[in-house]
Design an enzyme around this catalytic site. Structure first.
Site, mmCIF file in Angstrom:
data_model
loop_
_atom_site.group_PDB
_atom_site.id
_atom_site.type_symbol
_atom_site.label_atom_id
_atom_site.label_comp_id
_atom_site.label_asym_id
_atom_site.label_seq_id
_atom_site.Cartn_x
_atom_site.Cartn_y
_atom_site.Cartn_z
ATOM 1 N N HIS A 397 39.101 34.189 34.602
ATOM 2 C CA HIS A 397 38.371 32.923 34.634
ATOM 3 C C HIS A 397 37.025 33.151 33.954
ATOM 4 C CE1 HIS A 397 36.003 29.622 36.451
ATOM 5 N NE2 HIS A 397 37.150 29.042 36.759
ATOM 6 N N ASP A 474 38.292 39.854 41.869
ATOM 7 C CA ASP A 474 38.139 38.404 42.015
ATOM 8 C C ASP A 474 39.332 37.874 42.810
ATOM 9 O OD1 ASP A 474 37.993 35.670 41.784
ATOM 10 O OD2 ASP A 474 37.959 35.624 39.581
ATOM 11 N N GLN A 477 41.772 33.128 43.593
ATOM 12 C CA GLN A 477 43.110 32.538 43.564
ATOM 13 C C GLN A 477 44.115 33.255 44.456
ATOM 14 O OE1 GLN A 477 44.017 29.709 42.117
ATOM 15 N NE2 GLN A 477 41.934 29.389 41.367
ATOM 16 N N LYS A 500 38.795 27.306 48.110
ATOM 17 C CA LYS A 500 40.119 27.711 47.631
ATOM 18 C C LYS A 500 41.040 28.105 48.788
ATOM 19 C CE LYS A 500 39.064 27.183 43.292
ATOM 20 N NZ LYS A 500 39.113 28.219 42.271
ATOM 21 N N CYS A 638 39.120 26.577 32.592
ATOM 22 C CA CYS A 638 38.059 27.584 32.536
ATOM 23 C C CYS A 638 38.641 28.974 32.286
ATOM 24 C CB CYS A 638 37.227 27.585 33.822
ATOM 25 S SG CYS A 638 36.277 26.083 34.066
#
Length: 681
Positions: A397, A474, A477, A500, A638
């Protein structure tokens, strides 16, 4: 026979004839006023709402004969509902000997009833022939006493049918029923398939057991009035547990996919600490899913952008503002204590959810983007020098590219990129070639927001550590789809956003190993992050407070804690199994559409279904889906570098969550087929 008894035994009675009777001629009888008073007191003592007796009592009070009088002359008078009432009260006496506090027995046991009994005892009962309770299928005073002193069920438990049979009924209510028929009749009356619309509770007007009986006559004699189970309780009693499918093993080499990957639905094992996954029950927890868009039920397939919020999260944030709202720390008043406790409890919840070794390793930020920038500006500027290298992947991202590119531009370091194959999988061989002594930091996503690819995070972290590099993972997600265990992963930092994972927007988390956080300088200055300030020297708070300058997003941190508790209650492994099965189903269905190309087909993936459709713009597809209530994301998400890797500038991106259903997937596929055929343009 007295004139009053003779009158009541006639088949037809004219009110005018009654009005002309001289009742005072017979000194042995009470006058009409006394009889009226006694009758009303008797009716008051009966355990019902009195609705069926109101007409009779009002007529007596007015000096007119009750229409019930004519029917009372029939010696074999009986209500059609006797057989039904018998089924509510079986023969043996109750084992309970005390009346619960919640049952009002004052009409039976109070002084007025005593006076009534005394009056009736001195009265010649023959004058009341035809209007006594027994003549109408109702219990007399002695029977009511026996009935009401038996303790009723409180509802804390559902009695069995054997228990129901222990309740006693007055003899007057018992028609001729063979004892051997009792069980069969009870089962018939309270069968699972019985329904009772528009009737007295538990008694069906359409049931053949009633033979035309007016159910309003027993309005005060419903099952619950005597402690018997109603329909709902009996249905719960006879309900059968759903069968739980047997789980299968996956054989995945990745720790986070163990027991997740399978060709079909992988249900929880029988020894699971969580119940079997029930998507309809989950959906009821999310009020926005009842919303309608363009006249159609909302289908939320934009979960990779943000997830919807369960009622428990909405309520928790509301409760904070209603009962706890205050700035945290540094106050002696009650609300500050409540607010601080709620905020720090949320930090503890996050630490437990991620399996951090301590709550002091959890820093609250605005979201994933701010958390990455915090590391880049604090640790990065302190440790990255000219000639150093930072490694990312093509899957990232923008939030995991831009801060590192800015840091490289500032320090003279170099940004290296790990390639992916045609399915969107990281090429580990190429990754290994990029890891050298110059590599100071590796930062990559656990799940691609554009493709859904699940990276081999543990393998990549270990490879980076072998060359002495630090690793930021990260999890924006992945956190709502896969179990997060930062100690097992051994990452140096882990970041994610609350919105999220079914939490509020504007709140996120930076996990950092304790020794790293303590070595990092603050990246923002202000209140809350200091211990002492002079014009000559500033002493900072230890982590995590040193990274939380100013008034933070207290309420939404509390809401995030509630969201993680909600997910934990359902079970992240249950969620992962269900979502994986739904993903496999959706990918198979979309592949069957002519001209549709799925972008991101890695063997290990979750949640995301990016595609393009030949001959149609992605924007037009998004608009057409919206017309039937389906929300998807269109654009570059993005993540322009990875889309350009596949020769694209944008895709249509449906993305799944655990409240989505197979029916919603079917609607998506059907609508895309219509678009492909030109029916929606």
């Amino acid at each position: 026979m007295s004139k009053w008894a003779s009158t009541m035994n006639t088949s037809k009675v004219e009110p005018t004839h009654l009005a002309q009777q001289d009742f005072t001629e017979n000194a042995g009888l009470p006058d009409i006023e006394q009889l009226t008073k006694l009758a009303n007191e008797l009716f008051t003592a009966l355990p019902c709402d009195g609705s069926r007796l109101g007409q009779a009592s009002s007529l007596i009070a007015g000096g007119s004969a009750s229409p019930l009088a004519s029917a009372a002359s029939q010696q074999d008078f009986a209500l059609d509902g006797d057989a039904v009432l018998q089924k509510f009260f079986a023969k043996s006496a109750s084992p309970y000997q005390q009346v619960p506090d919640s049952l009002d027995t004052s009409p039976v046991f109070a002084n007025n009833s005593a006076n009534t009994s005394a009056g009736l005892a001195s009265l010649d009962k023959s004058v009341l022939a035809g209007i006594l309770p027994n003549d109408f299928g109702l219990p007399d005073e002695a029977q009511l006493q026996q009935l009401l002193v038996s303790r009723v069920f409180t509802g804390s438990s559902v009695p069995s049918l054997d228990t129901v049979e222990q309740f006693s009924a007055p003899d007057v209510l018992k028609p001729s029923i063979r004892p051997q028929d009792s069980d069969a009749q009870l089962q018939k009356l309270f069968s699972d398939n019985a329904r009772y619309p528009n009737s007295v509770e538990g008694i069906s007007e359409s049931s053949q057991l009633f033979n035309g009986f007016d159910a309003s006559l027993i309005a005060g004699l419903s099952p619950k009035a005597y402690g018997l189970p109603g329909e709902d309780e009996l249905q719960q009693l006879f309900a059968t547990s759903p069968k739980v499918p047997v789980s299968t093993s996956s054989g995945s080499s990745f720790y986070f996919l163990d027991e997740i990957k399978s060709e079909g639905f992988n249900a929880p094992a029988l020894n699971s600490g969580h119940p079997a996954f029930d998507v309809q029950a989950v959906r009821r927890d999310f009020p926005i899913l009842k919303e309608r868009v363009n006249g159609h039920p909302l289908v939320w397939f934009d979960n990779a952008a943000t997830t919807q919020k369960p009622q428990s999260v909405i309520d928790r944030v509301s409760y904070f503002y209603e009962h706890e709202n205050s700035n945290i720390h540094r106050a002696a008043h009650e609300l500050a204590a409540r607010s601080t406790d709620a905020y720090e409890k949320a930090r503890d919840t996050v630490a437990h959810f991620m399996n951090a070794s301590s709550s002091s390793e959890i820093v609250f930020a605005r979201g994933t983007t701010e958390a990455i920038n915090l590391v880049a500006k604090s640790w990065g500027q302190q440790n990255i020098k000219a000639g150093d290298e930072i490694v990312v992947t093509w899957l990232e991202h923008h939030a995991n590219i831009v801060p590192w590119k800015q840091l490289c531009d500032l320090t003279g370091a170099t940004l290296r990129v790990v390639p992916v194959d045609e399915d969107g999988q990281v090429l580990l061989g190429e990754y290994q070639k990029l890891l050298t002594a110059r590599t100071k930091l590796v930062s990559f996503t656990q799940v691609s927001n554009a493709l859904g690819t699940v990276t081999p995070a543990k393998v990549m972290i270990d490879m980076a550590h072998r060359v002495g590099a630090k690793v930021l993972l990260d999890g924006a997600q992945s956190v709502s789809h896969l179990r997060v265990d930062v100690q097992a992963l051994d990452c140096d930092w882990f970041v994610f956003s609350g919105h999220k994972i079914f939490g509020p927007t504007g709140i996120g988390v930076l996990y950092g190993k304790a020794e790293l956080l303590e070595s990092m300088p603050p990246w923002q200055g202000g209140g809350n992050m200091i211990e002492d300030v002079t014009f000559d020297k500033i002493i900072y708070q230890p982590a995590p407070a040193r990274f939380e300058a100013g008034t933070g997003n207290i309420a939404d941190a509390v809401g995030l804690g509630a969201a993680l508790e909600y997910v934990s209650k359902i079970g992240i492994d249950n969620i992962a199994r269900y979502e994986h099965e739904l993903l496999v189903y959706a990918m198979g269905a979309l592949r069957s559409i002519s001209g549709l190309r799925l972008i991101g087909t890695a063997a290990e993936k979750t949640s995301v279904l990016s595609f393009v459709l030949a001959g149609h713009s992605n924007q037009d597809i998004g608009v057409a889906l919206n017309r039937v209530g389906i929300a998807v994301r269109t654009g570059h998400h993005c993540a322009q570098p990875i889309l350009r890797r596949f020769g694209l500038e944008s895709t249509v991106r449906p993305s799944l969550a655990f409240y989505n259903t197979h029916d919603e997937v079917d609607l998506l596929v059907t609508t895309v087929r219509r678009i492909q055929s030109g029916k929606d343009f």
